[in-house]
Design an enzyme around this catalytic site. Structure first.
Site, short mmCIF file in Angstrom:
data_model
loop_
_atom_site.label_atom_id
_atom_site.label_comp_id
_atom_site.label_asym_id
_atom_site.label_seq_id
_atom_site.Cartn_x
_atom_site.Cartn_y
_atom_site.Cartn_z
N ASN A 179 0.83 -1.21 0.00
CA ASN A 179 0.00 0.00 0.00
C ASN A 179 0.86 1.26 0.00
O ASN A 179 1.97 1.27 0.52
CB ASN A 179 -0.94 -0.01 1.20
CG ASN A 179 -1.87 -1.21 1.16
OD1 ASN A 179 -2.03 -1.82 0.11
ND2 ASN A 179 -2.45 -1.57 2.29
N ASP B 28 -0.42 4.30 1.05
CA ASP B 28 -1.25 5.28 1.74
C ASP B 28 -0.72 5.72 3.11
O ASP B 28 -1.34 6.55 3.78
CB ASP B 28 -2.68 4.73 1.91
CG ASP B 28 -2.70 3.33 2.54
OD1 ASP B 28 -1.83 3.03 3.39
OD2 ASP B 28 -3.59 2.53 2.19
N HIS C 244 5.84 -0.74 -2.80
CA HIS C 244 5.41 -0.02 -4.00
C HIS C 244 5.52 1.49 -3.83
O HIS C 244 4.87 2.25 -4.55
CB HIS C 244 3.98 -0.43 -4.38
CG HIS C 244 3.88 -1.86 -4.82
ND1 HIS C 244 2.70 -2.56 -4.95
CD2 HIS C 244 4.86 -2.74 -5.18
CE1 HIS C 244 2.94 -3.80 -5.36
NE2 HIS C 244 4.24 -3.94 -5.49
N CYS D 219 15.39 16.10 -12.29
CA CYS D 219 16.52 16.49 -11.42
C CYS D 219 16.54 15.71 -10.11
O CYS D 219 17.38 15.96 -9.26
CB CYS D 219 16.50 17.99 -11.16
SG CYS D 219 15.18 18.51 -10.03
N CYS E 114 12.77 23.10 -11.17
CA CYS E 114 13.51 23.02 -12.45
C CYS E 114 12.59 23.11 -13.65
O CYS E 114 13.05 23.13 -14.79
CB CYS E 114 14.35 21.73 -12.51
SG CYS E 114 13.42 20.25 -12.98
N GLY F 93 -5.41 -8.94 3.28
CA GLY F 93 -6.01 -8.12 2.22
C GLY F 93 -5.20 -8.00 0.95
O GLY F 93 -5.16 -6.93 0.37
N THR F 94 -4.57 -9.09 0.54
CA THR F 94 -3.91 -9.04 -0.77
C THR F 94 -4.42 -10.17 -1.65
O THR F 94 -4.62 -11.29 -1.17
CB THR F 94 -2.36 -9.09 -0.66
OG1 THR F 94 -1.82 -9.09 -2.00
CG2 THR F 94 -1.83 -10.28 0.12
N ASN G 154 -8.57 -12.64 4.72
CA ASN G 154 -9.17 -12.12 3.49
C ASN G 154 -10.64 -12.59 3.46
O ASN G 154 -10.92 -13.73 3.83
CB ASN G 154 -8.41 -12.69 2.27
CG ASN G 154 -8.62 -11.87 1.01
OD1 ASN G 154 -9.76 -11.61 0.62
ND2 ASN G 154 -7.54 -11.47 0.37
P1 OAD Z 1 -6.06 -6.17 -4.83
O1 OAD Z 1 -7.02 -5.08 -5.12
O2 OAD Z 1 -5.53 -6.98 -5.95
O3 OAD Z 1 -6.66 -7.19 -3.77
C1 OAD Z 1 -7.33 -6.75 -2.62
C2 OAD Z 1 -7.64 -7.96 -1.77
O4 OAD Z 1 -8.23 -7.50 -0.57
C3 OAD Z 1 -8.63 -8.96 -2.39
O5 OAD Z 1 -8.12 -10.28 -2.26
C4 OAD Z 1 -9.90 -8.77 -1.56
O6 OAD Z 1 -10.64 -10.00 -1.41
C5 OAD Z 1 -9.33 -8.32 -0.24
N1 OAD Z 1 -10.23 -7.50 0.60
C6 OAD Z 1 -11.26 -6.71 0.23
N2 OAD Z 1 -11.81 -6.10 1.29
C7 OAD Z 1 -11.10 -6.49 2.38
C8 OAD Z 1 -11.17 -6.21 3.79
N3 OAD Z 1 -12.06 -5.36 4.29
N4 OAD Z 1 -10.26 -6.82 4.60
C9 OAD Z 1 -9.34 -7.68 4.11
N5 OAD Z 1 -9.23 -7.98 2.80
C10 OAD Z 1 -10.10 -7.40 1.95
O7 OAD Z 1 -4.86 -5.48 -4.00
P2 OAD Z 1 -3.34 -5.95 -3.81
O8 OAD Z 1 -3.24 -7.40 -3.58
O9 OAD Z 1 -2.76 -5.04 -2.79
O10 OAD Z 1 0.34 -2.31 -7.48
O11 OAD Z 1 -2.73 -5.59 -5.21
C11 OAD Z 1 -1.36 -5.68 -5.39
C12 OAD Z 1 -0.86 -4.58 -6.29
O12 OAD Z 1 -1.64 -4.57 -7.50
C13 OAD Z 1 -1.08 -3.18 -5.75
O13 OAD Z 1 -0.08 -2.78 -4.84
C14 OAD Z 1 -1.03 -2.35 -7.00
C15 OAD Z 1 -1.91 -3.20 -7.88
O14 OAD Z 1 -1.70 -3.12 -9.24
C16 OAD Z 1 0.80 -1.23 -8.13
O15 OAD Z 1 0.10 -0.26 -8.37
C17 OAD Z 1 2.24 -1.33 -8.54
#
Ligand code: OAD
Length: 242
Positions: free
Chosen positions: A97, A99, A114, A125, A148, A185-186, A211
């Site tokens: 994240n 944020d 990230h 620059c 710049c 949450g990934t 998740n």
């Molecule tokens: P995703 O948007 O791919 O996945 C979010 C995950 O969070 C999913 O598996 C959902 O089921 C889960 N989820 C949703 N609500 C939730 C909650 N309240 N509590 C827990 N889990 C919940 O996000 P990332 O896996 O972070 O990269 O994505 C990875 C990367 O893909 C990001 O960092 C970004 C994106 O492209 C870049 O921008 C380089």
């Protein structure tokens, strides 16, 4: 849940890997799924290095939304539970994240794979400035410029760019050295972040996944806690405390 609690109590060194789902309950949209950002913004068109080089104004349409959403957000109960987990062996939070919510909550060691929306940098620059200092112009629809004369961009990793090498290697080491890794949450589909749990498993770590949905990682974890970060993390920490 009980087995996961016992495993955490036994662990000496814990690492956490978070993704966009960690921030959903703070009001920040994830990337994938029905309400995901990538449904409205094709990442190759808005969030890749080639897209930014071709048409930076277009990339800034996405950056503006992300900056407004993330800089105005506050941590939720789940974030604060991860701060308390530091008293029970949590050594590092590795996050995808951008944020800054883990830092806002008070975690000591946060590894931002990230990058972060909190800083802007100039690709001409290399100078850096805080995003907060340019928030008014960003909200008004202007694009901040460096002294710049070149356009600033947020210090986040775009598709087609490498991850910050030192952050990645420290994160991999934390995963290898941890005897327990919790992913929260990934979707576990974006590399190289998605391979961090695999590294941890290979060196004998217990894996816990939080998740609401199953992911490609779920079949390989030891304990799958189906639910939201803002509910499952406080539940876990409350039971560890007892
Ligand atoms: P995703 O948007 O791919 O996945 C979010 C995950 O969070 C999913 O598996 C959902 O089921 C889960 N989820 C949703 N609500 C939730 C909650 N309240 N509590 C827990 N889990 C919940 O996000 P990332 O896996 O972070 O990269 O994505 C990875 C990367 O893909 C990001 O960092 C970004 C994106 O492209 C870049 O921008 C380089």
């Amino acid at each position: 849940m009980e087995k996961a609690v016992r495993a955490i109590k036994r662990a000496d060194k814990i690492a956490v890997l978070t993704g966009a789902g960690m921030s959903v309950e703070s009001g920040i949209a994830p990337f994938r799924g029905e309400d995901g950002l990538w449904k409205k913004f094709d990442p190759q068109e808005y969030a890749s290095l080639s897209a930014f080089n071709r048409d930076p104004e277009k990339s800034w349409e996405l950056f503006r939304i992300q900056i407004e959403e993330c800089l105005g957000a506050e941590p939720h109960e789940g974030h604060y539970s991860l701060v308390e987990l530091e008293d029970h062996g949590l050594n590092a939070v590795v996050t995808q994240n951008v944020d800054s919510l883990h830092q806002k909550a008070g975690n000591e060691k946060v590894l931002e794979l990230h990058g972060s929306l909190a800083e802007l940098f100039c690709s001409s620059c290399n100078s850096r400035e805080g995003t907060e200092d340019h928030l008014d112009e960003i909200v008004e629809g202007d694009i901040p410029h460096c002294g710049c004369g070149s356009m600033f961009r947020p210090d986040v990793v775009l598709f087609g760019e490498p991850l910050p090498r030192n952050v990645l290697s420290v994160s991999q080491r934390e995963a290898e050295e941890a005897d327990l890794l919790i992913t929260v949450g990934t979707s576990a589909v974006v590399q190289p972040a998605a391979s961090i749990p695999t590294l941890a498993k290979r060196t004998g770590s217990v894996l816990i996944e939080i998740n609401p949905e199953r992911t490609p990682l779920t079949p390989r974890v030891d304990h799958f806690l189906k639910g939201k970060a803002g509910e499952k993390l406080p539940e876990l920490v409350e039971q560890i405390r007892d």
